[in-house]
Motif scaffolding. Sequence first.
Motif, short mmCIF file in Angstrom:
data_model
loop_
_atom_site.label_atom_id
_atom_site.label_comp_id
_atom_site.label_asym_id
_atom_site.label_seq_id
_atom_site.Cartn_x
_atom_site.Cartn_y
_atom_site.Cartn_z
N MET A 153 38.16 28.17 -39.68
CA MET A 153 37.31 28.75 -39.23
C MET A 153 37.62 29.70 -38.32
O MET A 153 38.53 29.66 -37.28
CB MET A 153 36.45 27.96 -38.37
N VAL A 154 37.51 31.22 -38.70
CA VAL A 154 38.18 32.08 -38.00
C VAL A 154 36.82 33.05 -37.39
O VAL A 154 35.93 33.46 -37.91
CB VAL A 154 38.74 33.22 -38.93
N ALA A 155 36.97 33.17 -35.91
CA ALA A 155 36.08 33.93 -35.20
C ALA A 155 36.46 35.52 -34.95
O ALA A 155 37.34 35.81 -34.83
CB ALA A 155 35.73 33.40 -33.90
N SER A 156 35.57 36.21 -35.74
CA SER A 156 35.94 37.78 -35.64
C SER A 156 35.32 38.34 -34.47
O SER A 156 34.67 37.51 -33.61
CB SER A 156 35.08 38.14 -36.73
N ASP A 157 35.47 39.50 -34.15
CA ASP A 157 34.97 40.35 -33.08
C ASP A 157 33.47 41.00 -33.35
O ASP A 157 33.15 41.79 -32.49
CB ASP A 157 35.93 41.32 -32.67
N ARG A 158 32.97 40.64 -34.55
CA ARG A 158 31.47 40.94 -34.83
C ARG A 158 30.42 40.65 -33.84
O ARG A 158 30.64 39.45 -33.20
CB ARG A 158 31.27 40.70 -36.44
N ILE A 159 29.52 41.37 -33.49
CA ILE A 159 28.52 41.02 -32.73
C ILE A 159 27.30 41.31 -33.48
O ILE A 159 26.88 42.42 -34.40
CB ILE A 159 28.55 41.76 -31.41
N SER A 160 26.15 40.56 -33.22
CA SER A 160 24.84 40.55 -33.76
C SER A 160 23.73 40.51 -32.75
O SER A 160 23.76 40.46 -31.49
CB SER A 160 24.55 39.28 -34.70
N ALA A 161 22.74 41.51 -33.03
CA ALA A 161 21.64 41.65 -32.20
C ALA A 161 20.21 41.82 -33.14
O ALA A 161 20.44 42.65 -33.96
CB ALA A 161 21.70 42.82 -31.14
N PHE A 162 19.09 41.62 -32.66
CA PHE A 162 18.05 41.86 -33.47
C PHE A 162 18.07 41.47 -34.81
O PHE A 162 17.55 42.31 -35.73
CB PHE A 162 17.58 43.06 -32.99
#
Length: 306
Positions: free
Chosen positions: A37-46
Motif C-alpha cells: 500500500m503506497v500513500a501518494s501526495d494526492r489530496i481530495s476535496a468535494f
Amino acid sequence: MSGFVDKPEPLQVPGLVHLHTGKVRDLYQTGSGDLVMVASDRISAFDWVLPTEIPDKGRVLTQLSLWWFDQLADLAPNHVISTELPAAAPAEWEGRALVCRSLAMVPVECVARGYLTGSGLLEYRESRTVCGLALPEGLADGSELPAAIFTPATKAAVGEHDENVSYEEVARQIGADTAAQLRQATLAVYSRARDIARDRGIILADTKFEFGFDGDTLVLADEVLTPDSSRFWPADQWQPGRSQPSYDKQFVRNWLTSPESGWDRASEQPPPELPQDVREATSAKYVEAYERLTGLAWSPKGANGA
C-alpha cells in the motif's frame, strides 16, 4: 461529475501487480499474495482528486498510521507486515509504503463521532438524529456528544459520496454478529485515541476506520487516525457554535470555495490547481498534527524520524 482531475498512470514495478488507484493510495500485490500500500501526495476535496499534490503528505499519513497502530496494538490487530520495501520498489516509495496482509474487507466505513459536525450536523439539524440515533436538543456545530456514537457509512467509489446508514441497515447487509464486532471495535479504538489526543491538547472530533477479516479475526486496516480520516481540533481553540480550527485539509476547502479560486462547486468543471501558499499551509498542518500527536520531530526518511 467528479473523480480525478487528472488520473495518474500507475508505476509498473517488477514483481508487483498493480491492483487499484484510489484517492490517495495505490495498491499492489506481491507474488506471495501480500499487498503493498503506497500513500501518494494526492489530496481530495468535494469528491474531486485535485491536480495539485501536497508535499510529503503521503509520508505523514503513513508514519502517523504506524504510530497509531503501535498505540492500539492491544485493542485491535492491524494489517501491517513490514515497512521494508520490496527489492524492485522505487526510491520515492521510502517512508510511504507498507507491506500488508490481504484481508476480506468489510464494505463499511466505520465512523465514530464524539462531537457534532459535518454530515452528522446536517442530519441533526433536520431530525435531531445522526444515522438514526436520537440526540439531545440544543447541540450546535462542534458540540461534544453525551457519549461517542457509531455512525457507519457505505463505501463509495472515487468521485462519489459515502452514504450514512443506520446500524440496523449495516446489520442487515453484513450480519448482526459482524455489525456488533465493528461497533465495539470502532468505539473502543476511538475512545483510546481520543484520550491520547486529549493528553496532547488535541480534540479527536470524529474518525473513520476500515476493517477486514483474516480468517475469523477482525483486523484494523488501511490508514488510521490521520488528518485525512479524522477531524483533529486544537483543544485550546474549541468553541461550539462555529466551525473549528483544524489540522487537516481545511485550507484547501476554504480556498476552493473562495472567490479567489474562480471555481464553482456546483458546476461540472474540475477544480483548478492550488496556489503555492495553500500547498505549503496544508503541508504544514499535516506535519503539525504528526508532531503534536506523536511528540516526535517530523522526518520524511521513515518511521519515527529514523
